[in-house]
Design a protein around this motif. Structure first.
Motif, PDB file in Angstrom:
ATOM      1  N   ILE A 134     -18.582  15.756  17.519  1.00  0.00           N
ATOM      2  CA  ILE A 134     -17.487  15.319  18.386  1.00  0.00           C
ATOM      3  C   ILE A 134     -17.513  16.216  19.605  1.00  0.00           C
ATOM      4  O   ILE A 134     -17.491  17.449  19.484  1.00  0.00           O
ATOM      5  CB  ILE A 134     -16.118  15.405  17.688  1.00  0.00           C
ATOM      6  N   THR A 158     -16.686  16.336  24.219  1.00  0.00           N
ATOM      7  CA  THR A 158     -16.054  15.729  25.383  1.00  0.00           C
ATOM      8  C   THR A 158     -17.067  14.895  26.164  1.00  0.00           C
ATOM      9  O   THR A 158     -18.262  15.196  26.186  1.00  0.00           O
ATOM     10  CB  THR A 158     -15.458  16.813  26.289  1.00  0.00           C
ATOM     11  N   TYR A 174     -18.788  11.118  18.220  1.00  0.00           N
ATOM     12  CA  TYR A 174     -17.784  10.537  19.101  1.00  0.00           C
ATOM     13  C   TYR A 174     -17.617  11.406  20.346  1.00  0.00           C
ATOM     14  O   TYR A 174     -17.766  12.632  20.288  1.00  0.00           O
ATOM     15  CB  TYR A 174     -16.428  10.439  18.391  1.00  0.00           C
ATOM     16  N   CYS A 201     -14.787  12.298  23.416  1.00  0.00           N
ATOM     17  CA  CYS A 201     -13.357  12.226  23.699  1.00  0.00           C
ATOM     18  C   CYS A 201     -13.107  12.635  25.148  1.00  0.00           C
ATOM     19  O   CYS A 201     -14.007  13.123  25.842  1.00  0.00           O
ATOM     20  CB  CYS A 201     -12.567  13.121  22.746  1.00  0.00           C
ATOM     21  N   GLU A 202     -11.883  12.449  25.604  1.00  0.00           N
ATOM     22  CA  GLU A 202     -11.530  12.809  26.973  1.00  0.00           C
ATOM     23  C   GLU A 202     -11.502  14.327  27.124  1.00  0.00           C
ATOM     24  O   GLU A 202     -11.099  15.054  26.215  1.00  0.00           O
ATOM     25  CB  GLU A 202     -10.160  12.237  27.328  1.00  0.00           C
ATOM     26  N   SER A 219      -6.712  13.292  22.630  1.00  0.00           N
ATOM     27  CA  SER A 219      -7.934  12.488  22.536  1.00  0.00           C
ATOM     28  C   SER A 219      -8.900  13.087  21.521  1.00  0.00           C
ATOM     29  O   SER A 219      -9.542  12.362  20.740  1.00  0.00           O
ATOM     30  CB  SER A 219      -8.603  12.383  23.908  1.00  0.00           C
ATOM     31  N   LEU A 220      -9.003  14.406  21.512  1.00  0.00           N
ATOM     32  CA  LEU A 220      -9.855  15.072  20.521  1.00  0.00           C
ATOM     33  C   LEU A 220      -9.334  14.814  19.109  1.00  0.00           C
ATOM     34  O   LEU A 220     -10.114  14.548  18.186  1.00  0.00           O
ATOM     35  CB  LEU A 220      -9.901  16.569  20.811  1.00  0.00           C
ATOM     36  N   GLU A 246      -7.671  12.207  18.080  1.00  0.00           N
ATOM     37  CA  GLU A 246      -7.993  10.828  17.720  1.00  0.00           C
ATOM     38  C   GLU A 246      -9.445  10.699  17.261  1.00  0.00           C
ATOM     39  O   GLU A 246      -9.746   9.944  16.338  1.00  0.00           O
ATOM     40  CB  GLU A 246      -7.726   9.903  18.912  1.00  0.00           C
ATOM     41  N   ALA A 247     -10.354  11.417  17.922  1.00  0.00           N
ATOM     42  CA  ALA A 247     -11.750  11.395  17.494  1.00  0.00           C
ATOM     43  C   ALA A 247     -11.896  11.993  16.097  1.00  0.00           C
ATOM     44  O   ALA A 247     -12.674  11.493  15.270  1.00  0.00           O
ATOM     45  CB  ALA A 247     -12.617  12.158  18.497  1.00  0.00           C
TER      46      ALA A 247
END
Length: 352
Positions: free
Chosen positions: A261, A263, A279, A281-282, A288-289, A291-292
């Motif tokens: 995971i 950015t 994944y 993330c923003e 956002s992290l 959610e990943a």
């Protein structure tokens, strides 16, 4: 090896390197100190008379290139990332760009570790198209970093971040994500492996880290000279950095068949294939992290293993260290003898 002394000296010497200590202030831009550094580089280059200098990190690349021009020594920099100067913007970025443009002007080869950094340098006219060459990071020894079985399905999930504890590496976002995830999954562990109190303007204070530990948000693993046992013990490797060259920790994690995971920023996005090996993330977003992380936790055990396998295969295809070594030999042949192919057939020996 010309560098400030640290704990790696013994390992370098065991590998056959001669070590020469270098005095330098690694923080910020100080005209007086940086002029001293140029002079120090020039003095060392004149004394050592290397056939070529291979450089990485920002100050070495900029001020080493200026000194190499004065000493008339071939110089090959590797842009491993843009650092705080480019992240901060404003006058500091303007000064950094002027220095890059001046120091790289006549270099025959400038290595980059991702397309974004190379394209930015070209757009700002810091380099010319014919100078640039793209490398897949620093490469990885695929035998040393062999694929490791995912921890047992019944073990509490472990997210692992391997990094110095710096703001620009996304540590605050990692802690925020840990807080959000633990509200739903209290047994999930968030580990950080890396040094506290790094000599960097964005370093995070040890008291903050202790507070996070006391809250049960993270586990700080300290430092190590071998990350492999920690990666093998983890289910997923995380790096929420603000910008990278080609992050070694993600490459190591993928080589050991761990889902990633990271950015969606330069450097990180070149390592992760979204929804295949991990994944994205923003950037600068703990939510956002988180959610990943939730998406990863929702995967079945078989899906997590498949994601890790996809990352390993990507490393085998694109990030084998042999690619980097061959590129360096070609560059050395070009700047030392004018023949990029000379080291492809000649015995490979040290020329630096």
């Amino acid at each position: 090896m010309l560098a400030p002394p640290d704990e790696s000296i013994a390992n370098l010497q065991d590998a056959g390197c001669s070590f020469v200590p270098l005095e330098m202030d690694v923080k910020g831009l100080n005209p007086i100190e940086d002029l001293k550094l140029v002079r120090a580089f020039r003095r060392h280059f004149l004394e050592l008379r290397p056939d070529a200098v291979l450089s990485y990190t920002i100050k070495n690349n900029i001020f080493g290139a200026l000194a190499a021009r004065l000493a008339k020594v071939p110089f090959i920099p590797n842009v491993t990332g843009l650092g705080t100067a480019f992240l901060s913007g404003g006058m500091l970025q303007t000064v950094a760009e002027l220095l890059y443009r001046s120091s790289y002007r006549n270099l025959p080869v400038v290595f980059f570790q991702n397309d974004d950094d190379r394209d930015l340098f070209l757009k700002r006219r810091l380099v010319r198209p014919g100078q640039t060459q793209l490398l897949p990071g620093s490469g990885i020894d695929l035998l040393r970093y062999a694929a490791a079985p995912l921890p047992a399905e019944n073990q509490p999930p472990i997210f692992l971040m391997i990094s110095r504890l710096l703001r620009d590496k996304g540590v605050y976002e990692y802690v925020e994500a840990a807080q959000r995830v633990k509200q739903r999954f209290p047994t999930v562990q968030f580990q950080i492996l890396g040094a506290i109190g790094a000599d960097n303007r964005t370093a995070i204070d040890a008291t903050e880290v202790d507070a996070w530990k006391n809250e049960g948000l993270i586990e700080h693993l300290g430092t190590t000279d071998d990350v492999r046992p920690h990666i093998a013990n983890a289910h997923c490797v995380v790096l929420p950095s603000y910008r990278e060259g080609a992050p070694r920790t993600l490459i190591e994690g993928a080589a050991m068949a761990r889902p990633l995971i990271a950015t969606d920023v330069p450097g990180c996005r070149s390592i992760v294939d979204p929804d295949e090996s991990g994944y994205l993330c923003e950037v600068r977003s703990g939510s956002s992290l988180a959610e990943a992380c939730f998406r990863f936790l929702d995967l079945s055990y078989a899906e997590k293993m498949a994601m890790g396998t996809a990352g390993r295969r990507k490393m085998e295809r694109q990030f084998d260290e042999r690619i980097i070594i061959d590129s360096y030999f070609a560059a050395l042949g070009k700047v030392v003898t004018g023949n990029p192919e000379i080291f492809a057939t000649a015995p490979q020996k040290s020329v630096c």
